[in-house]
Scaffold this motif. Structure first.
Motif, mmCIF file in Angstrom:
data_model
loop_
_atom_site.group_PDB
_atom_site.id
_atom_site.type_symbol
_atom_site.label_atom_id
_atom_site.label_comp_id
_atom_site.label_asym_id
_atom_site.label_seq_id
_atom_site.Cartn_x
_atom_site.Cartn_y
_atom_site.Cartn_z
ATOM 1 N N GLY A 1 0.825 -1.197 0.000
ATOM 2 C CA GLY A 1 0.000 0.000 0.000
ATOM 3 C C GLY A 1 0.859 1.246 0.000
ATOM 4 O O GLY A 1 2.092 1.185 -0.150
ATOM 5 N N THR A 2 0.237 2.384 0.186
ATOM 6 C CA THR A 2 0.962 3.648 0.085
ATOM 7 C C THR A 2 2.025 3.810 1.166
ATOM 8 O O THR A 2 3.086 4.373 0.916
ATOM 9 C CB THR A 2 -0.029 4.822 0.175
ATOM 10 N N GLU A 3 1.753 3.296 2.366
ATOM 11 C CA GLU A 3 2.742 3.415 3.443
ATOM 12 C C GLU A 3 3.988 2.599 3.112
ATOM 13 O O GLU A 3 5.119 3.042 3.334
ATOM 14 C CB GLU A 3 2.141 2.950 4.769
ATOM 15 N N ARG A 4 3.765 1.414 2.572
ATOM 16 C CA ARG A 4 4.908 0.582 2.201
ATOM 17 C C ARG A 4 5.660 1.190 1.005
ATOM 18 O O ARG A 4 6.893 1.151 0.964
ATOM 19 C CB ARG A 4 4.454 -0.835 1.841
ATOM 20 N N ASP A 5 4.934 1.753 0.063
ATOM 21 C CA ASP A 5 5.578 2.417 -1.071
ATOM 22 C C ASP A 5 6.520 3.515 -0.591
ATOM 23 O O ASP A 5 7.652 3.646 -1.076
ATOM 24 C CB ASP A 5 4.527 3.019 -2.010
ATOM 25 N N ALA A 6 6.047 4.310 0.366
ATOM 26 C CA ALA A 6 6.870 5.398 0.900
ATOM 27 C C ALA A 6 8.096 4.852 1.629
ATOM 28 O O ALA A 6 9.200 5.397 1.512
ATOM 29 C CB ALA A 6 6.037 6.270 1.835
ATOM 30 N N ALA B 1 14.033 3.505 1.649
ATOM 31 C CA ALA B 1 15.079 2.486 1.584
ATOM 32 C C ALA B 1 15.936 2.682 0.337
ATOM 33 O O ALA B 1 17.166 2.482 0.360
ATOM 34 C CB ALA B 1 14.465 1.091 1.589
ATOM 35 N N ARG B 2 15.292 3.055 -0.761
ATOM 36 C CA ARG B 2 16.037 3.312 -1.997
ATOM 37 C C ARG B 2 17.045 4.448 -1.791
ATOM 38 O O ARG B 2 18.194 4.360 -2.245
ATOM 39 C CB ARG B 2 15.053 3.668 -3.103
ATOM 40 N N LYS B 3 16.638 5.508 -1.135
ATOM 41 C CA LYS B 3 17.546 6.621 -0.875
ATOM 42 C C LYS B 3 18.733 6.175 -0.025
ATOM 43 O O LYS B 3 19.883 6.563 -0.271
ATOM 44 C CB LYS B 3 16.796 7.755 -0.169
ATOM 45 N N ALA B 4 18.446 5.341 0.968
ATOM 46 C CA ALA B 4 19.524 4.842 1.823
ATOM 47 C C ALA B 4 20.473 3.954 1.037
ATOM 48 O O ALA B 4 21.691 3.949 1.274
ATOM 49 C CB ALA B 4 18.938 4.076 3.004
ATOM 50 N N LYS C 1 18.544 -0.896 -7.573
ATOM 51 C CA LYS C 1 17.880 -1.063 -8.868
ATOM 52 C C LYS C 1 16.456 -1.598 -8.702
ATOM 53 O O LYS C 1 15.518 -1.123 -9.350
ATOM 54 C CB LYS C 1 18.698 -2.006 -9.747
ATOM 55 N N VAL C 2 16.287 -2.584 -7.823
ATOM 56 C CA VAL C 2 14.953 -3.141 -7.578
ATOM 57 C C VAL C 2 14.040 -2.078 -6.977
ATOM 58 O O VAL C 2 12.895 -1.899 -7.408
ATOM 59 C CB VAL C 2 15.049 -4.367 -6.648
ATOM 60 N N LEU C 3 14.554 -1.369 -5.991
ATOM 61 C CA LEU C 3 13.756 -0.328 -5.348
ATOM 62 C C LEU C 3 13.476 0.836 -6.304
ATOM 63 O O LEU C 3 12.401 1.453 -6.239
ATOM 64 C CB LEU C 3 14.488 0.183 -4.108
ATOM 65 N N GLY C 4 14.419 1.120 -7.186
ATOM 66 C CA GLY C 4 14.219 2.190 -8.157
ATOM 67 C C GLY C 4 13.119 1.864 -9.143
ATOM 68 O O GLY C 4 12.291 2.728 -9.473
ATOM 69 N N ASP C 5 13.091 0.631 -9.617
ATOM 70 C CA ASP C 5 12.034 0.237 -10.546
ATOM 71 C C ASP C 5 10.674 0.270 -9.852
ATOM 72 O O ASP C 5 9.659 0.640 -10.459
ATOM 73 C CB ASP C 5 12.320 -1.160 -11.101
ATOM 74 N N HIS C 6 10.671 -0.104 -8.583
ATOM 75 C CA HIS C 6 9.429 -0.035 -7.813
ATOM 76 C C HIS C 6 8.939 1.408 -7.708
ATOM 77 O O HIS C 6 7.753 1.694 -7.933
ATOM 78 C CB HIS C 6 9.637 -0.630 -6.418
ATOM 79 N N GLN C 7 9.845 2.332 -7.379
ATOM 80 C CA GLN C 7 9.460 3.729 -7.246
ATOM 81 C C GLN C 7 9.016 4.315 -8.585
ATOM 82 O O GLN C 7 8.056 5.093 -8.644
ATOM 83 C CB GLN C 7 10.623 4.555 -6.674
ATOM 84 N N ASP C 8 9.690 3.937 -9.661
ATOM 85 C CA ASP C 8 9.274 4.406 -10.987
ATOM 86 C C ASP C 8 7.857 3.941 -11.300
ATOM 87 O O ASP C 8 7.081 4.656 -11.955
ATOM 88 C CB ASP C 8 10.233 3.901 -12.061
ATOM 89 N N VAL D 1 5.518 3.459 -9.012
ATOM 90 C CA VAL D 1 4.638 4.287 -8.190
ATOM 91 C C VAL D 1 4.348 5.613 -8.908
ATOM 92 O O VAL D 1 3.189 6.055 -9.008
ATOM 93 C CB VAL D 1 5.269 4.559 -6.809
ATOM 94 N N VAL D 2 5.400 6.249 -9.425
ATOM 95 C CA VAL D 2 5.250 7.517 -10.128
ATOM 96 C C VAL D 2 4.435 7.341 -11.408
ATOM 97 O O VAL D 2 3.567 8.159 -11.739
ATOM 98 C CB VAL D 2 6.639 8.116 -10.449
ATOM 99 N N ALA D 3 4.705 6.246 -12.131
ATOM 100 C CA ALA D 3 3.985 5.990 -13.382
ATOM 101 C C ALA D 3 2.498 5.770 -13.131
ATOM 102 O O ALA D 3 1.644 6.263 -13.888
ATOM 103 C CB ALA D 3 4.587 4.778 -14.090
ATOM 104 N N ARG D 4 2.145 5.062 -12.065
ATOM 105 C CA ARG D 4 0.732 4.824 -11.761
ATOM 106 C C ARG D 4 0.004 6.118 -11.438
ATOM 107 O O ARG D 4 -1.142 6.320 -11.833
ATOM 108 C CB ARG D 4 0.613 3.828 -10.605
ATOM 109 N N ASP D 5 0.679 7.012 -10.749
ATOM 110 C CA ASP D 5 0.061 8.294 -10.438
ATOM 111 C C ASP D 5 -0.191 9.087 -11.729
ATOM 112 O O ASP D 5 -1.263 9.689 -11.902
ATOM 113 C CB ASP D 5 0.970 9.097 -9.507
ATOM 114 N N ALA D 6 0.789 9.084 -12.638
ATOM 115 C CA ALA D 6 0.609 9.787 -13.912
ATOM 116 C C ALA D 6 -0.501 9.152 -14.742
ATOM 117 O O ALA D 6 -1.315 9.857 -15.356
ATOM 118 C CB ALA D 6 1.926 9.785 -14.690
#
Length: 474
Positions: A362-367, A372-375, A406-413, A415-420
């Protein structure tokens, strides 16, 4: 073929351009009269940007030189008169491969003192499309005939040495304060490289060259990470404000870069969708949406690079590299200092990954995954200055953490794509267009996110093996 050339070189009072291996000149005579800005590239090559002849420095060239002039006003500093003899190097079919120019140069200082000098130099310029390896062959042939490579990249950089004049510079305290073989030396070597990269990328970003915004944004992140991770080496009272300004610059560049990534991702999804499943003007709506957002993001990038805030950041970075604010631990050996910094970041990453995996989708886990990706990025970047002293263990850990990133980056991408996609679908619905394809694409991105969440525990297990930590410590 001979030509007489009169050139006036422009620089700041303290010769910042020549100090950065750049040259700005106003040339009359010869075939290429006009303004020329030469910027260093990889190796010994340089890129030349030209503008029409005028009485004052063209704004375009002034902007392209700003990351090196740092706001200093370019004014005439050296005038040269050259008599040029030109020969062409051709192949067996008569195709021009390179141009060899022999210049007999006279130079005069325009800095106030009356000083003159003269010398002879040979310049080799490849023809368009010629193999760069040809330069090595020409260089070897010239050396065999007693012609050595010049130690100066331009007439401007050579003139002060020949004339015997020099300009004042910002005092450089590093030679007196940085202990050879210390942690400070390793960290500052990496900081230098990233500052130079940022300066070099500035003209490319202003000109909109492909990939330049992304590379400059990554450079900002690397610098921020290094200054954060190695606060035990560089005093944070000085570096923390610089980190904040790098964060600001990265954020301004981010709008343009994020739109590039998003458009590439969504455009690829649409192209891969079977034609019978593309209902309505999907491609056209995506293009219109992209043009509007890209234009705004591009303007945001240019506004940032033209701002006093950016200029202040460039000056702060120049001072940081020339007068580094060393801490008490800066003189220590690099291994212990760097291991501690890397493990601190690694432990922070471990905590964030564990927290994210405990949460329900969900959104909390996405955040949490985004944090984690930043870290992961910070940990990976912290290993880079340490590779010279820590060797393979630092490189191996960085490689494993990069896989997590890389895994976390694709996940975040995703998230951003779904919002768009949601916003595009709403706009399509409001215009009376079918929403089927947008929903299909949303479902695909949802599946990608779920797949990356399933993949993360395995990739993290590989990056958190006890052996990696043990090898780093020992």
């Amino acid at each position: 073929m001979k030509a007489a050339v009169d050139a006036v070189y422009y620089d700041t009072d303290d010769l910042r351009l020549v100090g950065a291996s750049a040259a700005l000149r106003r040339r009359t005579g010869g075939a290429d009269a006009g303004w020329h800005l030469k910027l260093p590239m990889s190796g010994d090559s340089r890129e030349e940007v030209q503008a029409a002849l005028s009485d004052t420095v063209p704004d375009t060239l002034r902007d392209l030189a700003l990351s090196r002039s740092r706001g200093g006003e370019p004014r005439p500093v050296v005038r040269t008169w050259s008599t040029r003899s030109t020969q062409h190097l051709v192949d067996s079919q008569g195709t021009v491969l390179a141009e060899l120019s022999l210049d007999r140069v006279r130079a005069e200082s325009l800095l106030g003192a009356t000083a003159r000098a003269s010398w002879t130099e040979l310049e080799v310029e490849l023809a368009e499309g010629a193999d760069p390896l040809l330069l090595d062959l020409v260089d070897k042939a010239l050396r065999r005939n007693g012609i050595d490579r010049a130690g100066n990249p331009s007439k401007l950089s050579r003139a002060p040495e020949e004339i015997g004049t020099a300009a004042p510079r910002l005092p450089d305290t590093r030679a007196e304060t940085v202990v050879p073989g210390s942690a400070a030396e390793e960290v500052l070597r990496h900081v230098d490289g990233q500052v130079h990269a940022l300066v070099d990328l500035d003209p490319a970003v202003r000109r909109g060259l492909p990939g330049s915004v992304h590379r400059m944004r990554v450079t900002c992140r690397r610098l921020r990470s290094t200054l954060r991770s190695y606060r035990a080496v560089l005093e944070r009272e000085v570096t923390d404000p610089i980190r904040e300004e790098l964060k600001w610059l990265g954020g301004e560049l981010g709008a343009e870069r994020d739109q590039e990534v998003l458009m590439e991702r969504l455009g690829g999804r649409i192209r891969a969708t079977p034609r019978e499943l593309v209902l309505g003007p999907v491609g056209a709506r995506l293009q219109v949406w992209n043009v509007s957002r890209t234009s705004e993001a591009r303007q945001r990038t240019l506004d940032a690079l033209r701002s006093p805030r950016y200029l202040a950041l460039l000056n702060s970075l120049a001072t940081l590299t020339q007068q580094p604010p060393l801490s008490r631990k800066a003189a220590r050996k690099p291994d212990k200092v760097m291991v501690k910094a890397i493990l601190k970041g690694y432990d922070r990453l471990a905590g964030r990954v564990a927290h994210a995996l405990e949460l329900s989708p969900g959104t909390e886990r996405d955040a949490a995954l985004h944090q984690a990706r930043k870290a992961a990025k910070r940990t990976r970047y912290a290993t880079e200055p340490a590779r010279a002293s820590l060797g393979k263990p630092a490189k191996r850990l960085g490689k494993r953490v990069k896989a997590v990133q890389k895994v976390l980056g694709d996940h975040q991408d995703s998230v951003v794509a779904r919002d768009a996609l949601r916003h595009l679908a709403l706009a399509a619905h409001a215009a009376g267009e079918p929403g089927f394809t947008w929903g299909l694409l949303y479902g695909q991105e949802q599946a990608v996110a779920e797949g990356r969440e399933r993949e993360l525990p395995t990739v993290w297990a590989d990056a958190s093996k006890p052996g990696l930590r043990k090898a780093l410590v020992h």
